[in-house]
Structure formats: C-alpha cells, structure tokens
Motif scaffolding. Sequence first.
Motif, PDB file in Angstrom:
ATOM      1  N   ARG A 253      -7.521  -7.692  -8.426  1.00 58.00           N
ATOM      2  CA  ARG A 253      -6.312  -6.587  -7.868  1.00 58.00           C
ATOM      3  C   ARG A 253      -6.349  -6.059  -6.658  1.00 58.00           C
ATOM      4  N   HIS A 254      -7.574  -6.133  -5.866  1.00 54.60           N
ATOM      5  CA  HIS A 254      -7.808  -5.462  -4.558  1.00 54.60           C
ATOM      6  C   HIS A 254      -6.816  -5.991  -3.659  1.00 54.60           C
ATOM      7  N   LEU A 255      -6.371  -5.432  -2.659  1.00 57.84           N
ATOM      8  CA  LEU A 255      -5.252  -5.950  -1.766  1.00 57.84           C
ATOM      9  C   LEU A 255      -6.130  -7.133  -0.910  1.00 57.84           C
ATOM     10  N   TYR A 256      -7.381  -6.839  -0.601  1.00 60.97           N
ATOM     11  CA  TYR A 256      -8.003  -7.913   0.071  1.00 60.97           C
ATOM     12  C   TYR A 256      -8.312  -9.304  -0.557  1.00 60.97           C
ATOM     13  N   GLN A 257      -8.555  -9.223  -1.883  1.00 61.78           N
ATOM     14  CA  GLN A 257      -8.628 -10.144  -2.690  1.00 61.78           C
ATOM     15  C   GLN A 257      -7.221 -11.123  -2.865  1.00 61.78           C
ATOM     16  N   LEU A 258      -5.940 -10.239  -2.855  1.00 55.09           N
ATOM     17  CA  LEU A 258      -4.857 -10.783  -2.958  1.00 55.09           C
ATOM     18  C   LEU A 258      -4.546 -11.429  -1.952  1.00 55.09           C
ATOM     19  N   PHE A 259      -4.813 -11.136  -0.453  1.00 55.28           N
ATOM     20  CA  PHE A 259      -4.848 -11.796   0.698  1.00 55.28           C
ATOM     21  C   PHE A 259      -5.529 -12.955   0.693  1.00 55.28           C
ATOM     22  N   ALA A 260      -6.971 -12.980   0.288  1.00 52.75           N
ATOM     23  CA  ALA A 260      -7.780 -14.019   0.351  1.00 52.75           C
ATOM     24  C   ALA A 260      -7.441 -14.927  -0.760  1.00 52.75           C
ATOM     25  N   ASN A 261      -7.060 -14.805  -1.967  1.00 51.38           N
ATOM     26  CA  ASN A 261      -6.970 -15.721  -2.832  1.00 51.38           C
ATOM     27  C   ASN A 261      -5.439 -16.174  -3.006  1.00 51.38           C
ATOM     28  N   GLU A 262      -4.419 -15.494  -2.936  1.00 51.38           N
ATOM     29  CA  GLU A 262      -3.178 -15.833  -2.947  1.00 51.38           C
ATOM     30  C   GLU A 262      -2.495 -16.357  -1.694  1.00 51.38           C
ATOM     31  N   GLY A 305       1.252   4.318   2.090  1.00 51.85           N
ATOM     32  CA  GLY A 305       2.596   3.618   1.717  1.00 51.85           C
ATOM     33  C   GLY A 305       2.584   2.080   2.373  1.00 51.85           C
ATOM     34  N   ILE A 306       1.923   1.831   3.305  1.00 46.65           N
ATOM     35  CA  ILE A 306       1.723   0.324   3.918  1.00 46.65           C
ATOM     36  C   ILE A 306       0.833  -0.445   2.658  1.00 46.65           C
ATOM     37  N   TYR A 307      -0.080   0.162   2.172  1.00 42.02           N
ATOM     38  CA  TYR A 307      -0.929  -0.307   1.247  1.00 42.02           C
ATOM     39  C   TYR A 307      -0.306  -0.884  -0.109  1.00 42.02           C
ATOM     40  N   LEU A 308       0.501   0.133  -0.679  1.00 41.96           N
ATOM     41  CA  LEU A 308       1.234  -0.050  -1.811  1.00 41.96           C
ATOM     42  C   LEU A 308       2.481  -1.150  -1.616  1.00 41.96           C
ATOM     43  N   GLY A 309       3.356  -0.875  -0.264  1.00 42.71           N
ATOM     44  CA  GLY A 309       4.046  -1.930   0.092  1.00 42.71           C
ATOM     45  C   GLY A 309       3.577  -3.365   0.107  1.00 42.71           C
ATOM     46  N   LEU A 310       2.587  -3.609   0.727  1.00 40.46           N
ATOM     47  CA  LEU A 310       1.853  -4.873   0.867  1.00 40.46           C
ATOM     48  C   LEU A 310       1.656  -5.345  -0.481  1.00 40.46           C
ATOM     49  N   LYS A 313       4.692  -6.440  -2.553  1.00 36.24           N
ATOM     50  CA  LYS A 313       5.366  -7.621  -1.918  1.00 36.24           C
ATOM     51  C   LYS A 313       4.536  -8.818  -2.193  1.00 36.24           C
ATOM     52  N   LEU A 314       3.160  -8.669  -2.282  1.00 27.74           N
ATOM     53  CA  LEU A 314       2.364  -9.985  -2.498  1.00 27.74           C
ATOM     54  C   LEU A 314       2.482 -10.372  -3.986  1.00 27.74           C
ATOM     55  N   LYS A 315       2.400  -9.431  -5.084  1.00 26.56           N
ATOM     56  CA  LYS A 315       2.560  -9.447  -6.431  1.00 26.56           C
ATOM     57  C   LYS A 315       3.846 -10.029  -6.580  1.00 26.56           C
ATOM     58  N   LYS A 316       4.839  -9.580  -6.015  1.00 29.96           N
ATOM     59  CA  LYS A 316       6.265 -10.217  -6.390  1.00 29.96           C
ATOM     60  C   LYS A 316       6.592 -11.642  -5.729  1.00 29.96           C
ATOM     61  N   GLU A 317       5.605 -12.028  -4.853  1.00 33.90           N
ATOM     62  CA  GLU A 317       5.933 -13.204  -4.414  1.00 33.90           C
ATOM     63  C   GLU A 317       5.008 -14.118  -5.033  1.00 33.90           C
ATOM     64  N   HIS A 318       3.848 -14.009  -6.039  1.00 31.67           N
ATOM     65  CA  HIS A 318       2.989 -14.677  -6.500  1.00 31.67           C
ATOM     66  C   HIS A 318       3.347 -14.621  -8.182  1.00 31.67           C
TER      67      HIS A 318
END
Length: 320
Positions: A253-262, A305-310, A313-318
């Motif tokens: 669930r970390h943001l870096y994991q979402l960017f790397a995995n998804e 705010g940037i963190y939560l927004g990103l 967005k990633l969770k909604k896309e995937h």
Amino acid sequence: MEYILVTVILLISILIYFRIADQYNIIDKPNHRSAHTQVTLRGGGIIFPIAFIVFCCFNMHMVAEHYWSFGLGLLAICTISFIDDVITLSNKIRLSVHFISVMLLLYFTGAFILMPFWIWPILFVLIIGTLNAYNFMDGINGMTGVYSLVTLLSLAYINKAIVEFTDMDFIMYPVLACLVFLFFNFRKKAKCFAGDVGSMGIGFWVIGLITLLIMRTGEYKYILLLSIYGMEVVLTIIERILLKENIFEAHRRHLYQLFANEKKVSHLVISSVYAACQLLINIFLMYSQLPIWFIILIIFIPLGGIYLGLKWKLKKEHNL
C-alpha cells in the motif's frame, strides 16, 4: 587518501560477502509484497556494520573514548537483523534487542543527561518507530541507499558549515558505505538487496547522527531530515487502520509500491524522486529560522495533499 583506502576495503568486503551469500543461499525470493521478480542476494547492507568496524580500526582511541556505546548498539541490531534475514525470529527477540540498542544509542548521544526522564519513553518510541520506517521503505532498488546518502550528505554539510556536532569521519564512513552499496544496488537488476541488516544498520547510524545534532543544538526541526519516510509510513499506517488491516502484515500500500508494481515506473526513478524531495526539504531546513510547528505546516500540508492525491488516483485507476 584515507577515504580511498576505506572505499577499497568496503568494496572487497562486500565482494567477499557475495561469495559467502551465494554459497549459503542467502537470497531474497519474490513474494506477494515484493516489487522485484528475480531471486537476488540478500544482506548486502552488511556493509554498514563493516563500515563501523573499519571506522574503529582507523580511530581506535576515539572509539574507545566516545563511540563504544554506539558501536555496541549498532552491532547488536545488525546482528539480530542479519539472523532474521536468514531465519525468521520472533518479534519478542527482535524488539528486545532493538530496545537495548536504542538504550545504548541514547546513552551515546547524551539524551539521558540532557533530556528529562519523562521524555525518555517518547524517545524510545520515536527511534524504534523510525527504525521500522526505514525497514518498511526498503522495498525497491536504490531507495535505502540514495535516501540515506542524501540525508548523510546533508548532515555532513551541517557539520562543516553550520554547527559541528561530531567528527566528520563518523559521517563520511557511512557515506562511503552507501556509495559502495549503491554500486551494486542502484541498478535495473540489482546485484544485492540491503536486507534487514542494511535498513536497520544505516537507519540506526542516521538516527544516531540526527539525535546527536538535536542534542547539540536543541533544534528539533532536524528530525525532519527524515520527513519523507515519516510522512509515507504514518499515512500508510493510518490508511491500513481505517481499512481494519493488520498493520504488522506484509502489504503493498505504500505509494512507491503502487508506482513500482501497478504503474511499472522504474525503481531508480522512484528512489531518485524520493531522495530529491528530501534534499529540497533538507536545504530549506538548514537555513530556515521559522518555528518548527510552522515548518511542519509548510512541509506536510502540500506534500501530504500531493501524496494522498496521487495515491487516490492510482488506486482508482487500478481498482485497489
């Protein structure tokens, strides 16, 4: 000349470790939490306790007088972490050693003398929490090494140009260890991962330096030298609590994991962006005369705010 010699010693040491790790099958196998897909040597972060041993060899008198308690704490936490890399240990054993190591760290920094006794439990919780944050964030190539390198170089600059709070070699040896480690880790296909021994080892060293700086200056703002890690981990824990998940179980669930995995963004790009964001914060911290509460607002409101927004967005896309 000394730093060149130290670098060569560290390089030879990690190459010897690679042969040992390969022989005894000390490897990291991908699992459902992993952001990598290949079997890779684990425990490359052993270079950090080795760096302290080399530091002792070059500074024996100084270590015996000032750094022995730090060294005992570092070697204890690295030893238990390396064992945990090889065979899984119980939480009670690991936490007991962590507690002893943190106690030695606080003794080394003078916190037991400089801080009132009712602050001590808070310091224990903060330091153990930060150590575990280092461990949580060690999930993709380059992250631990580059982020730590940025923080260490910031501390070196503060020590040289703003306020001297420790011997410069005590900062430069882990810098050299980071550079050697990154030579093998900051790659598309990493030769090794840091493992718990690496994330805990370099985390302990960085936290020790920051605590020394705070005790020397009385400026609590320097805890924000690790603000990117802190924000990421705290917000992720809050999210998992709201979702009624077990925060002690592995997750992605970390943001870096979402960017790397998804999103399949390069690990090296993600690690570099995290480090660059922390560097900008560090530069601001060095010269800001604002009160800490205002600095926290300036940093965390926009970044949060940037963190939560990103993340949204990633969770909604995937559909996560």
